[in-house]
Every structure is written in C-alpha cells, then in structure tokens.
Design a protein around this motif. Structure first.
Motif, PDB file in Angstrom:
ATOM      1  N   HIS A  72       0.840  -1.204   0.000  1.00  0.00           N
ATOM      2  CA  HIS A  72       0.000   0.000   0.000  1.00  0.00           C
ATOM      3  C   HIS A  72       0.873   1.251   0.000  1.00  0.00           C
ATOM      4  CE1 HIS A  72      -3.489   2.519   0.950  1.00  0.00           C
ATOM      5  NE2 HIS A  72      -2.702   3.141   1.799  1.00  0.00           N
ATOM      6  N   LEU A  73       1.928   1.256   0.819  1.00  0.00           N
ATOM      7  CA  LEU A  73       2.836   2.403   0.836  1.00  0.00           C
ATOM      8  C   LEU A  73       3.557   2.556  -0.499  1.00  0.00           C
ATOM      9  CD1 LEU A  73       4.387   1.989   4.409  1.00  0.00           C
ATOM     10  CD2 LEU A  73       2.563   3.542   3.695  1.00  0.00           C
ATOM     11  N   TYR A  74       3.903   1.439  -1.135  1.00  0.00           N
ATOM     12  CA  TYR A  74       4.551   1.501  -2.452  1.00  0.00           C
ATOM     13  C   TYR A  74       3.612   2.142  -3.478  1.00  0.00           C
ATOM     14  CZ  TYR A  74       6.444  -0.068  -6.916  1.00  0.00           C
ATOM     15  OH  TYR A  74       6.903  -0.114  -8.207  1.00  0.00           O
ATOM     16  N   ASP A  75       2.331   1.739  -3.454  1.00  0.00           N
ATOM     17  CA  ASP A  75       1.366   2.299  -4.402  1.00  0.00           C
ATOM     18  C   ASP A  75       1.178   3.798  -4.165  1.00  0.00           C
ATOM     19  OD1 ASP A  75       0.981  -0.131  -5.633  1.00  0.00           O
ATOM     20  OD2 ASP A  75      -0.676  -0.699  -4.317  1.00  0.00           O
ATOM     21  N   GLU A  76       1.171   4.217  -2.890  1.00  0.00           N
ATOM     22  CA  GLU A  76       1.000   5.641  -2.603  1.00  0.00           C
ATOM     23  C   GLU A  76       2.195   6.461  -3.103  1.00  0.00           C
ATOM     24  OE1 GLU A  76       0.248   6.199   1.537  1.00  0.00           O
ATOM     25  OE2 GLU A  76      -1.919   5.889   1.316  1.00  0.00           O
ATOM     26  N   GLN A  77       3.400   5.885  -3.029  1.00  0.00           N
ATOM     27  CA  GLN A  77       4.608   6.622  -3.425  1.00  0.00           C
ATOM     28  C   GLN A  77       4.916   6.504  -4.920  1.00  0.00           C
ATOM     29  OE1 GLN A  77       7.840   5.350  -0.910  1.00  0.00           O
ATOM     30  NE2 GLN A  77       6.778   5.883   0.991  1.00  0.00           N
ATOM     31  N   HIS A  78       4.228   5.575  -5.609  1.00  0.00           N
ATOM     32  CA  HIS A  78       4.530   5.363  -7.031  1.00  0.00           C
ATOM     33  C   HIS A  78       3.291   5.442  -7.912  1.00  0.00           C
ATOM     34  CE1 HIS A  78       8.075   3.694  -5.002  1.00  0.00           C
ATOM     35  NE2 HIS A  78       8.733   3.968  -6.114  1.00  0.00           N
ATOM     36  N   GLY A  79       2.357   6.271  -7.540  1.00  0.00           N
ATOM     37  CA  GLY A  79       1.254   6.567  -8.446  1.00  0.00           C
ATOM     38  C   GLY A  79       0.016   5.734  -8.275  1.00  0.00           C
ATOM     39  N   GLY A  80      -0.062   4.891  -7.260  1.00  0.00           N
ATOM     40  CA  GLY A  80      -1.286   4.150  -6.990  1.00  0.00           C
ATOM     41  C   GLY A  80      -1.377   2.856  -7.749  1.00  0.00           C
ATOM     42  N   VAL A  81      -2.466   2.113  -7.452  1.00  0.00           N
ATOM     43  CA  VAL A  81      -2.704   0.803  -8.068  1.00  0.00           C
ATOM     44  C   VAL A  81      -3.156   0.999  -9.504  1.00  0.00           C
ATOM     45  CG1 VAL A  81      -4.021  -1.340  -7.892  1.00  0.00           C
ATOM     46  CG2 VAL A  81      -3.367  -0.091  -5.831  1.00  0.00           C
ATOM     47  N   PRO A  82      -2.688   0.185 -10.487  1.00  0.00           N
ATOM     48  CA  PRO A  82      -3.136   0.332 -11.881  1.00  0.00           C
ATOM     49  C   PRO A  82      -4.622   0.124 -12.028  1.00  0.00           C
ATOM     50  CG  PRO A  82      -1.952  -1.732 -11.558  1.00  0.00           C
ATOM     51  CD  PRO A  82      -1.742  -0.914 -10.313  1.00  0.00           C
ATOM     52  N   MET A  83      -5.210   0.872 -12.966  1.00  0.00           N
ATOM     53  CA  MET A  83      -6.647   0.786 -13.192  1.00  0.00           C
ATOM     54  C   MET A  83      -7.019  -0.604 -13.697  1.00  0.00           C
ATOM     55  SD  MET A  83      -7.892   3.637 -12.304  1.00  0.00           S
ATOM     56  CE  MET A  83      -9.516   3.565 -13.058  1.00  0.00           C
ATOM     57  N   PRO A  84      -8.118  -1.183 -13.153  1.00  0.00           N
ATOM     58  CA  PRO A  84      -8.529  -2.518 -13.623  1.00  0.00           C
ATOM     59  C   PRO A  84      -9.045  -2.471 -15.046  1.00  0.00           C
ATOM     60  CG  PRO A  84     -10.176  -1.585 -12.162  1.00  0.00           C
ATOM     61  CD  PRO A  84      -9.001  -0.648 -12.126  1.00  0.00           C
ATOM     62  N   VAL A  85      -8.888  -3.562 -15.786  1.00  0.00           N
ATOM     63  CA  VAL A  85      -9.345  -3.670 -17.165  1.00  0.00           C
ATOM     64  C   VAL A  85     -10.706  -4.347 -17.177  1.00  0.00           C
ATOM     65  CG1 VAL A  85      -8.814  -4.618 -19.444  1.00  0.00           C
ATOM     66  CG2 VAL A  85      -6.970  -3.846 -17.941  1.00  0.00           C
ATOM     67  N   ARG A  86     -11.669  -3.753 -17.828  1.00  0.00           N
ATOM     68  CA  ARG A  86     -13.007  -4.332 -17.898  1.00  0.00           C
ATOM     69  C   ARG A  86     -12.982  -5.589 -18.746  1.00  0.00           C
ATOM     70  NH1 ARG A  86     -17.387  -0.164 -19.675  1.00  0.00           N
ATOM     71  NH2 ARG A  86     -18.626  -2.022 -19.258  1.00  0.00           N
ATOM     72  N   ALA A  87     -13.650  -6.605 -18.248  1.00  0.00           N
ATOM     73  CA  ALA A  87     -13.667  -7.880 -18.965  1.00  0.00           C
ATOM     74  C   ALA A  87     -14.366  -7.743 -20.312  1.00  0.00           C
ATOM     75  CB  ALA A  87     -14.362  -8.945 -18.115  1.00  0.00           C
ATOM     76  N   ALA A  88     -15.324  -6.807 -20.404  1.00  0.00           N
ATOM     77  CA  ALA A  88     -16.078  -6.665 -21.659  1.00  0.00           C
ATOM     78  C   ALA A  88     -15.197  -6.165 -22.787  1.00  0.00           C
ATOM     79  CB  ALA A  88     -17.246  -5.708 -21.448  1.00  0.00           C
ATOM     80  N   THR A  89     -14.099  -5.397 -22.437  1.00  0.00           N
ATOM     81  CA  THR A  89     -13.222  -4.897 -23.482  1.00  0.00           C
ATOM     82  C   THR A  89     -12.197  -5.917 -23.916  1.00  0.00           C
ATOM     83  OG1 THR A  89     -11.702  -3.993 -21.848  1.00  0.00           O
ATOM     84  CG2 THR A  89     -13.491  -2.572 -22.584  1.00  0.00           C
ATOM     85  N   VAL A  90     -12.003  -6.978 -23.126  1.00  0.00           N
ATOM     86  CA  VAL A  90     -11.016  -8.004 -23.464  1.00  0.00           C
ATOM     87  C   VAL A  90     -11.647  -9.162 -24.195  1.00  0.00           C
ATOM     88  CG1 VAL A  90      -9.325  -9.613 -22.506  1.00  0.00           C
ATOM     89  CG2 VAL A  90      -9.611  -7.340 -21.485  1.00  0.00           C
ATOM     90  N   PHE A  91     -12.768  -9.646 -23.662  1.00  0.00           N
ATOM     91  CA  PHE A  91     -13.430 -10.815 -24.241  1.00  0.00           C
ATOM     92  C   PHE A  91     -14.620 -10.342 -25.068  1.00  0.00           C
ATOM     93  CE2 PHE A  91     -11.529 -12.136 -20.235  1.00  0.00           C
ATOM     94  CZ  PHE A  91     -10.688 -13.136 -20.698  1.00  0.00           C
ATOM     95  N   GLN A  92     -14.433 -10.302 -26.370  1.00  0.00           N
ATOM     96  CA  GLN A  92     -15.494  -9.933 -27.297  1.00  0.00           C
ATOM     97  C   GLN A  92     -15.622 -11.045 -28.326  1.00  0.00           C
ATOM     98  OE1 GLN A  92     -14.573  -6.143 -28.970  1.00  0.00           O
ATOM     99  NE2 GLN A  92     -15.023  -5.021 -27.097  1.00  0.00           N
ATOM    100  N   THR A  93     -16.827 -11.371 -28.680  1.00  0.00           N
ATOM    101  CA  THR A  93     -17.064 -12.444 -29.639  1.00  0.00           C
ATOM    102  C   THR A  93     -17.775 -11.898 -30.857  1.00  0.00           C
ATOM    103  OG1 THR A  93     -18.140 -14.562 -29.992  1.00  0.00           O
ATOM    104  CG2 THR A  93     -19.225 -13.071 -28.470  1.00  0.00           C
ATOM    105  N   GLU A  94     -17.386 -12.435 -32.011  1.00  0.00           N
ATOM    106  CA  GLU A  94     -18.017 -12.025 -33.257  1.00  0.00           C
ATOM    107  C   GLU A  94     -18.877 -13.132 -33.833  1.00  0.00           C
ATOM    108  OE1 GLU A  94     -14.958 -10.822 -35.868  1.00  0.00           O
ATOM    109  OE2 GLU A  94     -14.416  -9.029 -34.719  1.00  0.00           O
ATOM    110  N   ARG A  95     -18.937 -14.268 -33.093  1.00  0.00           N
ATOM    111  CA  ARG A  95     -19.738 -15.368 -33.600  1.00  0.00           C
ATOM    112  C   ARG A  95     -21.223 -15.083 -33.402  1.00  0.00           C
ATOM    113  NH1 ARG A  95     -17.604 -20.574 -30.682  1.00  0.00           N
ATOM    114  NH2 ARG A  95     -17.951 -19.172 -28.921  1.00  0.00           N
ATOM    115  N   ARG A  96     -21.975 -15.367 -34.391  1.00  0.00           N
ATOM    116  CA  ARG A  96     -23.418 -15.199 -34.314  1.00  0.00           C
ATOM    117  C   ARG A  96     -24.065 -16.524 -33.938  1.00  0.00           C
ATOM    118  NH1 ARG A  96     -24.864 -11.575 -39.722  1.00  0.00           N
ATOM    119  NH2 ARG A  96     -23.562  -9.751 -39.157  1.00  0.00           N
TER     120      ARG A  96
END
Length: 255
Positions: A72-96
């Motif tokens: 926690h102290l490391y995150d405060e001194q180095h810009g915080g925790v990275p933003m989470p990635v939404r699952a909807a933007t990673v897993f997309q399907t084009e199959r109909r």
C-alpha cells in the motif's frame, strides 16, 4: 517530517531482525543485488510494478512486516494501483448464434391421430359399448379432497424470532482513533478478521468494537491519537514511525 521510504523501512526491519542480505536472499529466493537495489529505493531491476509488488511482499514477510501495508505504501509513493481492465473490453465475440428455424405444425400427424380416435370410437359403438368411461374411473379422476364440515380452524404455530448473540460488555474492546494527519491503518480482531484497512484522513475519527482484542498496525504513529475503552492514550509513537499495538477488554495499555 519526510515520510520514510519503502527501501529504508525494509532495510531497518531486516537489521532489526538480525538478518544479512545473504540470509534474506536465501529465505525469499530473491537475488542479493535486487534486495540491495530495493533497499536503495531502486525498483528498475524488478521488471515493472507487478514484479516490484511481489518482491516487496516477499521481503516484508521475511523481515516481519505486514506485506499488504508495504505494498500500500509503495502504491502511494509510485502513483497508486493500476486501473482494472473491464472484462467486456477483453473478451469480445463475433460469432453469431444460429437459432433453429421454427417449423409449422405437422398437420399430417394430427390428421392421423384424429382418424385413429374415430376408428376406435366406432369399434366400441359397434360392439355395444356406450363410448363412455366407466363410472368408477370418472369418479376417481374427478375426485377432489375436501374439508369435512364443522372442522375447527387451527391457527399456524407462532415462530419466535431468534435473539442475536450479544457479546458481554466486559469482553468488548472499543478503540477510537482520531487522525491529526492522514495515516494508513490496518485494524483486525482476535480471529484475524479485517475490520478496516486504508487511510484515515486528517481531521477524521473512527471507532471499532470487537470481542477479546483489537490489533492495530499504524503507518504513522505520530499522526493519530488513541482512545481505548474510554481512556485517552495519546499518540502511540513518534512521527513517521510504523507501530503495532494490541488492546484487550480490561487493560487499556498496549500488550
């Protein structure tokens, strides 16, 4: 007062534990050169923030510090925790999805069944039957259970609510913390369950209650004041000092 860095905190804890860098390297399986660099607050050899957090956790665990607090102290001194990635933007399907075509009713089969019923009915009429179901079968099919007349009404049993378990006041620990400056806190009960973990901001106060005992980890002991079981204990340490305290229900002094 300047906040103590991650590297100096880990180095101080290692020396307090009586460990050399070589001994710590053998315990954590982290290269000595990397441990020296981290104690100098040089995280460039870690290969990124993800690996730096992992090394910090391992080293903190090896020298007796709380791993989550150090990360926690490391995150405060180095810009915080990275933003989470939404699952909807990673897993997309084009199959109909192909839906089965809805078919119309099978009129041929329906006509066949109707014709069979007519033939059976005609055979029964020719052989002298009336084409009606026996009276016993009709009575059995139409029978519906009924309540006899003049049956007294019985009220359903009353379910009494279950009383919650109340902890005796003599076994309860009440800890109140007021922050003069922002400080990281980690509050747990006797079973190790987390009551609070985060930053208590300046001017804010909070109260926690638990049975048997309350365990505290304070990132800046000089930034807060304590009140345990109604008794003021003041600041638990000096400015910038990281301390641990445990309080029981009867003794307001740290054990």
């Amino acid at each position: 007062m300047q906040e103590q860095s991650i590297g100096s905190t880990l180095a101080t804890a290692r020396r307090s534990a009586g460990l050399t860098v070589g001994q710590l390297s053998a315990t954590t399986r982290i290269r000595e050169a990397l441990i020296y660099a981290i104690e100098r607050d040089d995280f460039s050899l870690c290969g990124g923030d993800f690996y730096a957090r992992g090394h910090i956790k391992s080293i903190a665990r090896g020298v007796g510090l709380d791993p989550e607090t150090m990360v926690h102290l490391y995150d405060e001194q180095h810009g915080g925790v990275p933003m989470p990635v939404r699952a909807a933007t990673v897993f997309q399907t084009e199959r109909r999805v192909k839906l089965r075509e809805r078919r119309g009713p099978n009129w041929t089969m329906a006509l066949g069944v109707a014709l069979a019923i007519v033939v059976v009915f005609g055979v029964v009429r020719v052989m002298g039957g009336s084409g009606e179901l026996p009276a016993a079968e009709v009575k059995q099919a139409s029978a519906v259970p009924s309540v006899p007349p003049n049956t007294p009404f019985t009220e359903p049993p009353v379910v009494k609510p279950v009383k919650p378990v109340v902890v005796a006041k003599k076994d309860l620990v009440v800890v109140r913390i007021k922050a003069k400056r922002s400080s990281y806190l980690n509050v747990r009960d006797a079973e190790g369950r987390k009551l609070f973990a985060g930053t208590l901001h300046a001017g804010k106060s909070s109260t926690w209650r638990a049975a048997s005992e309350v365990n505290l980890l304070i990132g800046d002991a000089g930034a807060v004041s304590l009140q345990v079981n109604g008794r003021n204990l003041g600041r638990p340490g000096s400015s910038g000092e990281m301390v641990r305290r445990t309080f029981g229900p009867s003794m307001p002094r740290p054990r």
